[in-house]
Design a protein around this motif. Structure first.
Motif, mmCIF file in Angstrom:
data_model
loop_
_atom_site.group_PDB
_atom_site.id
_atom_site.type_symbol
_atom_site.label_atom_id
_atom_site.label_comp_id
_atom_site.label_asym_id
_atom_site.label_seq_id
_atom_site.Cartn_x
_atom_site.Cartn_y
_atom_site.Cartn_z
ATOM 1 N N ALA A 118 0.833 -1.206 0.000
ATOM 2 C CA ALA A 118 0.000 0.000 0.000
ATOM 3 C C ALA A 118 0.867 1.255 0.000
ATOM 4 N N GLU A 119 1.941 1.248 0.797
ATOM 5 C CA GLU A 119 2.845 2.394 0.841
ATOM 6 C C GLU A 119 3.514 2.613 -0.508
ATOM 7 N N LEU A 120 3.929 1.526 -1.152
ATOM 8 C CA LEU A 120 4.550 1.647 -2.475
ATOM 9 C C LEU A 120 3.569 2.231 -3.487
ATOM 10 N N GLN A 121 2.324 1.806 -3.415
ATOM 11 C CA GLN A 121 1.310 2.315 -4.338
ATOM 12 C C GLN A 121 1.061 3.799 -4.082
ATOM 13 N N GLU A 122 1.005 4.176 -2.801
ATOM 14 C CA GLU A 122 0.817 5.584 -2.463
ATOM 15 C C GLU A 122 1.977 6.425 -2.980
ATOM 16 N N ARG A 126 1.791 9.381 -5.677
ATOM 17 C CA ARG A 126 2.276 10.728 -5.345
ATOM 18 C C ARG A 126 3.269 11.216 -6.403
ATOM 19 N N ARG A 127 4.137 10.320 -6.861
ATOM 20 C CA ARG A 127 5.097 10.692 -7.901
ATOM 21 C C ARG A 127 4.372 11.100 -9.186
ATOM 22 N N ARG A 128 3.343 10.345 -9.540
ATOM 23 C CA ARG A 128 2.554 10.666 -10.730
ATOM 24 C C ARG A 128 1.921 12.045 -10.577
#
Length: 188
Positions: A118-122, A126-128
């Motif tokens: 979940a943290e990686l997806q967040e 955020r980068r996008r």
């Protein structure tokens, strides 16, 4: 025995002068004994070879430091081998402790895989968002911010490189950062 000690001292004198043949002769005389000592301390043939290599390299580099009044060349050499072997054992033990600690951390973290995903997806989201917000900036502001944050250049370097006055670079940076904060809803 006296002639052996004098011969060893002569080898060290030659070593101190940079004579590689003297190192070969010293190794031929004491290499097997040095390896046996190292092997007894470290318990691994590979590590023992490394210890002996380090010890003879040290003798080569510090031959000028030998003092006859402190003991024979043989004693100095074996003390060097022993000290290097003990250092090697300590390094290996520290390495194994760190590896064990890291393994424990990995096991503890493995229990929370869902949270990590979940943290990686967040983070990816955020980068996008940041990339999209950068694209919405005026080209002049975006160019300055990209040079600063993606290429690591200072404002002065950007001014010198682009020929834009330093004050203009600073104002574009400030305006661009304000727009990004507002667009990304970041509190100042």
């Amino acid at each position: 025995m006296r002639s052996v000690a004098l011969g060893d001292e002569e080898l060290l004198r030659r070593l101190a002068e940079g004579d590689e043949r003297a190192l070969r002769d010293l190794f031929a005389a004491y290499g097997p004994y040095a390896r046996a000592l190292a092997l007894r301390v470290v318990g691994s043939p590979t590590l023992a070879d490394e210890v002996v290599q380090e010890a003879f390299l040290s003798i080569w580099q510090h031959a000028r430091n030998y003092r006859r009044e402190r003991g024979s060349v043989r004693a100095w050499l074996f003390a060097t081998v022993h000290n290097r072997a003990v250092d090697c054992v300590r390094r290996e033990e520290a390495y194994h402790r760190r590896a064990q600690d890291e393994e424990t951390v990995v096991v503890l973290d493995a229990e929370d895989v869902a949270e990590s995903v979940a943290e990686l997806q967040e983070l990816a989201d955020r980068r996008r968002e940041i990339r999209e917000a950068l694209q919405r900036l005026p080209a002049e502001q975006r160019a300055v911010l990209e040079l600063m944050y993606f290429e690591g250049k200072t404002q002065a370097a950007i001014a010198a490189e682009t020929g834009i006055p330093l004050g203009t670079v600073k104002s574009r940076t400030l305006l661009g950062m304000r727009r990004l904060r507002k667009d990304l809803e970041i509190e100042p």
